[in-house]
Design a protein around this motif. Structure first.
Motif, mmCIF file in Angstrom:
data_model
loop_
_atom_site.group_PDB
_atom_site.id
_atom_site.type_symbol
_atom_site.label_atom_id
_atom_site.label_comp_id
_atom_site.label_asym_id
_atom_site.label_seq_id
_atom_site.Cartn_x
_atom_site.Cartn_y
_atom_site.Cartn_z
ATOM 1 N N ARG A 27 -8.892 2.435 -1.499
ATOM 2 C CA ARG A 27 -8.684 2.667 -2.926
ATOM 3 C C ARG A 27 -7.353 2.102 -3.409
ATOM 4 O O ARG A 27 -7.265 1.519 -4.483
ATOM 5 C CB ARG A 27 -8.742 4.168 -3.241
ATOM 6 C CG ARG A 27 -10.116 4.778 -3.147
ATOM 7 C CD ARG A 27 -10.180 6.091 -3.932
ATOM 8 N NE ARG A 27 -9.199 7.072 -3.502
ATOM 9 C CZ ARG A 27 -9.369 7.933 -2.504
ATOM 10 N NH1 ARG A 27 -10.505 7.914 -1.811
ATOM 11 N NH2 ARG A 27 -8.437 8.800 -2.191
ATOM 12 N N ILE A 28 -6.303 2.290 -2.632
ATOM 13 C CA ILE A 28 -4.972 1.907 -3.114
ATOM 14 C C ILE A 28 -4.637 0.448 -2.821
ATOM 15 O O ILE A 28 -3.780 -0.138 -3.488
ATOM 16 C CB ILE A 28 -3.886 2.816 -2.508
ATOM 17 C CG1 ILE A 28 -3.855 2.707 -0.982
ATOM 18 C CG2 ILE A 28 -4.091 4.260 -2.941
ATOM 19 C CD1 ILE A 28 -2.763 3.522 -0.326
ATOM 20 N N ALA A 29 -5.287 -0.154 -1.821
ATOM 21 C CA ALA A 29 -5.016 -1.555 -1.467
ATOM 22 C C ALA A 29 -6.295 -2.195 -0.949
ATOM 23 O O ALA A 29 -6.440 -2.468 0.244
ATOM 24 C CB ALA A 29 -3.908 -1.637 -0.415
ATOM 25 N N GLN A 89 -6.192 -5.249 1.446
ATOM 26 C CA GLN A 89 -5.402 -5.197 2.681
ATOM 27 C C GLN A 89 -6.284 -4.954 3.900
ATOM 28 O O GLN A 89 -7.130 -4.068 3.899
ATOM 29 C CB GLN A 89 -4.345 -4.090 2.586
ATOM 30 C CG GLN A 89 -3.459 -4.006 3.830
ATOM 31 C CD GLN A 89 -2.238 -3.142 3.589
ATOM 32 O OE1 GLN A 89 -1.536 -3.327 2.605
ATOM 33 N NE2 GLN A 89 -1.993 -2.196 4.463
ATOM 34 N N THR A 90 -6.056 -5.734 4.938
ATOM 35 C CA THR A 90 -6.770 -5.552 6.200
ATOM 36 C C THR A 90 -6.092 -4.446 6.993
ATOM 37 O O THR A 90 -4.884 -4.535 7.260
ATOM 38 C CB THR A 90 -6.766 -6.846 7.021
ATOM 39 O OG1 THR A 90 -7.386 -7.879 6.255
ATOM 40 C CG2 THR A 90 -7.526 -6.654 8.327
ATOM 41 N N PRO A 91 -6.797 -3.401 7.364
ATOM 42 C CA PRO A 91 -6.166 -2.314 8.118
ATOM 43 C C PRO A 91 -5.634 -2.812 9.462
ATOM 44 O O PRO A 91 -6.225 -3.688 10.090
ATOM 45 C CB PRO A 91 -7.303 -1.303 8.317
ATOM 46 C CG PRO A 91 -8.318 -1.650 7.275
ATOM 47 C CD PRO A 91 -8.218 -3.128 7.077
ATOM 48 N N SER A 92 -4.513 -2.259 9.873
ATOM 49 C CA SER A 92 -3.989 -2.584 11.201
ATOM 50 C C SER A 92 -4.823 -1.868 12.256
ATOM 51 O O SER A 92 -5.539 -0.910 11.968
ATOM 52 C CB SER A 92 -2.523 -2.164 11.305
ATOM 53 O OG SER A 92 -2.392 -0.770 11.065
ATOM 54 N N ALA A 130 0.828 -1.210 0.000
ATOM 55 C CA ALA A 130 0.000 0.000 0.000
ATOM 56 C C ALA A 130 0.861 1.258 0.000
ATOM 57 O O ALA A 130 0.373 2.353 -0.289
ATOM 58 C CB ALA A 130 -0.924 0.003 1.209
ATOM 59 N N GLN A 131 2.152 1.115 0.321
ATOM 60 C CA GLN A 131 3.066 2.252 0.362
ATOM 61 C C GLN A 131 4.071 2.222 -0.792
ATOM 62 O O GLN A 131 5.075 2.927 -0.749
ATOM 63 C CB GLN A 131 3.822 2.256 1.698
ATOM 64 C CG GLN A 131 2.915 2.315 2.919
ATOM 65 C CD GLN A 131 3.706 2.333 4.210
ATOM 66 O OE1 GLN A 131 4.504 3.234 4.469
ATOM 67 N NE2 GLN A 131 3.493 1.331 5.050
#
Length: 674
Positions: free
Chosen positions: A552-554, A557-560, A504-505
């Motif tokens: 939007r960008i990932a 991905q599960t947020p931390s 994501a980065q």
């Protein structure tokens, strides 16, 4: 405990002084002295580095056993009693892994905050459910204290506060490639650095060659530079990819051409170009004395095939090729001399009617000597001397150069990137427009994307790098291109690596979207992946403000989840001509309200010079958005977030990184569009 440390320091210094004074009588003895001095110097560095915060913890078992945990191990004078356990030792594992549901036999875990040699704070965690006793000191805990402390601009070791999920990765028994993924603030970098220290402790073979820390830029490397020395490990090289390749100042390059140069096809193109320069065709002519000797193209082809058979790098194979050609020239001259002698004998015999061999043999018998005359041309032909002369002859080398040129990495890459015909030949799958974007001006400076090409070329021409490492840490690993992965792997033949990152980065240059796609072409499936789930840096309020952007960008991905709370982020809108003034006003307010804290302004790269000339640098660090990965500050102002998001491909990921650098408070300042 400190008395024992002082004794060991004094002993190490005395031993080092004695070794340095030891006379040597041979190169072998000098080398032995150098090796021993290096070992003692390393020991001395570890002991000196451990003095600050030598001991930071204690575990008390329910059976009454007590162990102190610190930066290194110390034993009593008789060597039997461990006074201090190295944090990496197996005996120290419960200090990190024990929890109330799984206390691992412990009653209490004690944290000590030590400044110099003075204990400043004590905090206990009761793990077995027992009530606090009179000597228990129960408070908020060292983790909370560390998280709330102000930033210093340097990453520090968290050896005293590693959490269970982090420690499990640090101590993983996997000796190959370990990937640590997780969102911003989950501790990926600090886990990787502590794992490097653990690997050097647990696996002596890795320690023999030291560790390489590969970071995205010099700003990041400065930020993490103190961590390993504070853990007692000093044999670490910190570098960027361009520094590994010897490129000291990298020019900016358009992202589309940077992406092309990072593709694996460039490795094939460079290898193909090298092969095309290895005597592709033609004969070989050289002057020996007054005569010219020519080798046919078939002989030259056999010499080429013999030179490349062992897979040597280009320049070393060239010397073999040259040697094979010289051998062929010497053999041809020897044959020519033998043919000349035979022709002379035939001509004499025809003109005189005499067989010279028989006549000489009769003369020898008349003199009382036995044996026939020799006709070995080697008695008149010193092949070894001629070979040595030809190998050193400049004219011979020039003739070889026409067939098989001696190369440098700079010349090879320059040749490929500046010749449209070569690009079309060796990169046939590129459209003409893409090939034109890969071109560079002759004599121009090198870019960061060129660095990986130069390193690839150096490996093809001169062989592997001189220095390899026992363990490699790659931070922001999601940003490495396929060509950069090749240069990393060349420096770690043992494939002992810790890679950390978050797609994501990711920046704009790499094309991979996940770890299998990034690593598969190089490692297949030979890597393990660990995921960090807890955010220790960014508050829940800041994370919540980035949820939509992250989706939007990932989207997969599960947020931390954050364990900290703080102020809600605040957005300010300015007119274009008042941006600098409002930035300065916000910074003054933050500096006044929170003295001593570390402040940063993160801005679009194109605005860096403009803002650097303004008064805002009196109060805060100014960081271009493309260089803020891995950094953290107490308070962050993100200037012109919309401009960051659209400045380059993947700009929304740059914005996500910028918005997650703050540990306490976040401001954004935009500009009105009407």
């Amino acid at each position: 405990m400190y008395a024992l440390l002082d004794e060991q320091l004094a002993d190490a210094r005395a031993q080092l002084a004695d070794v340095l004074k030891t006379p040597v009588d041979s190169p072998a003895e000098a080398h032995g002295r150098e090796v021993e001095a290096g070992r003692l110097a390393g020991m001395l560095h570890r002991l000196e580095g451990a003095e600050e915060g030598l001991v930071f913890g204690r575990v008390d078992s329910r059976d009454g056993t007590t162990l102190h945990v610190g930066r290194l191990g110390l034993r009593s004078d008789d060597g039997d009693l461990p006074l201090l356990v190295d944090w990496r030792a197996e005996a120290a594992r419960p200090f990190y892994a024990a929890t109330p549901p799984h206390p691992m036999g412990l009653r209490r875990r004690r944290h000590l905050r030590v400044e110099g040699r003075t204990v400043r704070a004590v905090n206990d965690e009761l793990l077995d459910g027992s009530a606090p006793a009179s000597d228990d000191v129960v408070g908020d805990g060292p983790l909370v204290e560390a998280l709330e402390a102000g930033r210093t601009g340097r990453m520090g070791a968290v050896v005293a506060t590693l959490q269970a999920e982090q420690d499990a990765i640090v101590r993983s028994g996997h000796r190959g490639v370990t990937v640590v993924r997780g969102g911003p603030g989950t501790g990926k970098t600090v886990v990787a650095l502590h794992r490097a220290a653990y690997m050097l402790y647990a696996f002596p073979r890795a320690a023999e060659n030291g560790v390489l820390i590969l970071g995205p830029n010099a700003r990041f490397l400065e930020y993490v530079s103190a961590v390993l020395p504070s853990l007692g490990e000093n044999d670490a090289v910190l570098s960027t990819c361009q520094e590994l390749a010897g490129v000291r100042s990298a020019e900016r390059e358009p992202f589309d051409s940077a992406r092309l140069k990072g593709d694996l096809m460039m490795a094939d193109a460079l290898a193909g170009l090298v092969r095309s320069l290895q005597a592709p065709r033609g004969d070989f002519t050289v002057r020996v004395g007054q005569e010219r000797t020519r080798l046919s193209d078939e002989v030259v082809a056999r010499a080429r095939d013999a030179a490349v058979a062992d897979g040597l790098p280009h320049n070393r194979a060239r010397e073999l090729f040259k040697g094979h050609l010289v051998d062929a020239v010497v053999a041809q001259l020897r044959r020519a001399m033998a043919e000349d002698l035979a022709r002379i004998d035939a001509e004499v015999s025809q003109s005189t009617g005499m067989n010279l061999d028989q006549a000489v043999e009769a003369d020898l018998r008349a003199l009382g000597l036995d044996g026939a005359p020799t006709e070995d041309p080697d008695e008149e032909f010193d092949a070894d001397a001629l070979r040595a002369t030809l190998l050193d002859d400049a004219q011979v080398d020039r003739s070889v150069q026409d067939l098989w040129p001696r190369l440098t990495s700079e010349a090879l890459v320059q040749r490929l990137l500046t010749d449209p015909h070569l690009l079309a030949t060796h990169l046939p799958n590129l459209a003409p427009g893409e090939r034109s974007r890969s071109l560079r001006a002759p004599g121009g400076g090198w870019s960061e994307a060129d660095a990986a090409l130069l390193d690839e070329a150096a490996a093809l021409i001169d062989g592997p790098p001189d220095r390899v490492f026992g363990h490699v840490v790659v931070d922001e690993a999601q940003d490495l291109t396929a060509m950069q992965w090749r240069m990393v792997l060349r420096r770690c033949p043992a494939r002992s690596m810790t890679l950390v990152g978050d797609f994501a980065q990711a920046g704009p240059a790499p094309t991979a979207r996940d770890w299998p796609e990034a690593l598969g072409p190089h490692l297949g499936t030979r890597f393990t992946v660990h995921t960090l789930t807890v955010n220790y840096r960014t508050t829940e309020e800041i994370l919540t403000s980035t949820r939509n952007l992250l989706a939007r960008i990932a989207p997969d991905q599960t947020p931390s989840r954050s364990i900290r709370h703080g102020e809600a982020p605040r957005h300010v809108t300015a007119c274009a001509d008042t941006l600098t003034a409002i930035l300065a006003r916000e910074l003054r307010a933050l500096a006044a309200a929170h003295p001593g804290e570390l402040l940063a302004v993160i801005c679009p790269d194109a605005r860096t010079d403009e803002l650097a000339a303004s008064p805002i640098t009196e109060h805060a660090r100014l960081v271009p958005a493309s260089e803020c990965r891995g950094l953290e500050f107490d308070s962050v102002i993100v200037a012109l977030p919309d401009e960051i998001a659209t400045a380059r491909p993947g700009g929304e990921r740059d914005l996500y990184v910028a918005l997650t650098r703050a540990t306490k408070r976040l401001r954004t300042i935009g500009v009105r569009t009407s």
